[in-house]
Scaffold this active site. Sequence first.
Site, PDB file in Angstrom:
ATOM      1  N   ALA A 180      41.058   1.090 -60.406  1.00  0.00           N
ATOM      2  CA  ALA A 180      40.877   0.943 -61.849  1.00  0.00           C
ATOM      3  C   ALA A 180      41.936   1.688 -62.647  1.00  0.00           C
ATOM      4  CB  ALA A 180      39.486   1.418 -62.247  1.00  0.00           C
ATOM      5  N   GLU A 190      47.009  -0.090 -71.031  1.00  0.00           N
ATOM      6  CA  GLU A 190      47.552   1.111 -71.674  1.00  0.00           C
ATOM      7  C   GLU A 190      47.838   0.892 -73.163  1.00  0.00           C
ATOM      8  OE1 GLU A 190      48.548   1.555 -67.310  1.00  0.00           O
ATOM      9  OE2 GLU A 190      48.463  -0.067 -68.768  1.00  0.00           O
ATOM     10  N   LEU A 213      41.758   8.807 -66.563  1.00  0.00           N
ATOM     11  CA  LEU A 213      42.031   9.240 -67.927  1.00  0.00           C
ATOM     12  C   LEU A 213      41.344  10.556 -68.275  1.00  0.00           C
ATOM     13  CD1 LEU A 213      41.831   5.813 -69.781  1.00  0.00           C
ATOM     14  CD2 LEU A 213      43.879   7.166 -69.311  1.00  0.00           C
ATOM     15  N   ARG A 255      44.979   1.335 -75.391  1.00  0.00           N
ATOM     16  CA  ARG A 255      44.454   2.710 -75.400  1.00  0.00           C
ATOM     17  C   ARG A 255      45.427   3.681 -76.052  1.00  0.00           C
ATOM     18  NH1 ARG A 255      42.452   1.956 -69.184  1.00  0.00           N
ATOM     19  NH2 ARG A 255      40.501   0.864 -69.661  1.00  0.00           N
ATOM     20  N   LEU A 266      44.721   4.871 -63.726  1.00  0.00           N
ATOM     21  CA  LEU A 266      44.835   6.310 -63.940  1.00  0.00           C
ATOM     22  C   LEU A 266      43.481   6.914 -64.306  1.00  0.00           C
ATOM     23  CD1 LEU A 266      46.562   8.913 -64.615  1.00  0.00           C
ATOM     24  CD2 LEU A 266      46.830   7.935 -66.901  1.00  0.00           C
ATOM     25  N   LYS A 299      34.312   6.303 -58.665  1.00  0.00           N
ATOM     26  CA  LYS A 299      35.201   6.300 -59.822  1.00  0.00           C
ATOM     27  C   LYS A 299      36.100   5.064 -59.814  1.00  0.00           C
ATOM     28  CE  LYS A 299      33.974  10.283 -61.600  1.00  0.00           C
ATOM     29  NZ  LYS A 299      33.396  10.400 -62.969  1.00  0.00           N
ATOM     30  N   ARG A 300      35.675   4.042 -59.086  1.00  0.00           N
ATOM     31  CA  ARG A 300      36.422   2.788 -58.987  1.00  0.00           C
ATOM     32  C   ARG A 300      37.857   3.038 -58.518  1.00  0.00           C
ATOM     33  NH1 ARG A 300      36.568  -0.188 -64.107  1.00  0.00           N
ATOM     34  NH2 ARG A 300      36.517  -2.128 -62.934  1.00  0.00           N
ATOM     35  N   GLU A 338      50.258  -0.975 -60.924  1.00  0.00           N
ATOM     36  CA  GLU A 338      51.544  -0.358 -60.583  1.00  0.00           C
ATOM     37  C   GLU A 338      51.614  -0.029 -59.097  1.00  0.00           C
ATOM     38  OE1 GLU A 338      53.090   1.927 -64.507  1.00  0.00           O
ATOM     39  OE2 GLU A 338      51.179   2.651 -63.731  1.00  0.00           O
ATOM     40  N   GLY A 369      53.205   4.501 -66.844  1.00  0.00           N
ATOM     41  CA  GLY A 369      54.009   5.614 -66.334  1.00  0.00           C
ATOM     42  C   GLY A 369      54.204   5.606 -64.842  1.00  0.00           C
TER      43      GLY A 369
END
Length: 262
Positions: free
Chosen positions: A61, A131, A65, A134, A63, A24-25, A111, A139
């Site tokens: 990669a 972000e 999503l 998208r 969060l 999932k990177r 982050e 956050g």
Amino acid sequence: MTQELVSLEMAGSVALLGLNRPAKRNAISDALLEALEVRLVEAQRAARAIILHGHGPCFCAGLDLSEHRARTAEEVFHHSRGWHRVFRALREGPIPAIAAVHGACVGGGLELAAACHIRVADATAVFALPEGTRGIFVGGGATVHVARLIGTARMTDMMLTGRTLDAAAAERAGLVTYLEPAGEALTRACEVAARVAQAAPLTVAGVLHALPRIQDMSESDGLFVESLMAALAQTAPEAERRLAAFLEKRAPKAIQTLPSGD
């Protein structure tokens, strides 16, 4: 066990924490964040420096999503505060943290890297804050910590346009401290961490805890805190030992360089 999502290896006094979700990177799911929090406590107890890296094709990669899209506004708020808690434990912990970045370092991954004290990247690294494109908002602390590294104007551009910084651009922007050839980020991070692990404890405390706070103070208050830290550090037994070694010509030269990555 959730800890398997974040590997922990010791190399002397250096702890290597590896995000371990390569398929999932290394996207940060709730379970991976929980594992990172657990492993971080273990590393901070056992080591004098931490390296954070990613297994597989990239650093992180961002969060996950697939978990995020169904959250309510209240859930997103508390989720964000959970990221702040874990990343604060890294940034405000007792020992320095170094990010070794290869491949994608985007969104929440950026982050996370920004929560570290030093960032080493290889030539394959790319940095982005997607972000804005998208329809969501950062956050995990980017508004404070990424903006302080690269400036509000550059972060604004990245969020509104989706602009990606390659490793060289990230170094020019002040995001990357060391830039290495492809595949060499972790090697250089280990060299840096070994040097960092030799720093005197009170010096480390001053750099990690006083220095960031001084940036938020008035000049007068900042210089006052600097003087307090100087007094505390210089009168510690460790400083006395190191100064004696220097005066007796038993210490390494003041000007040193790490081996070249070229």
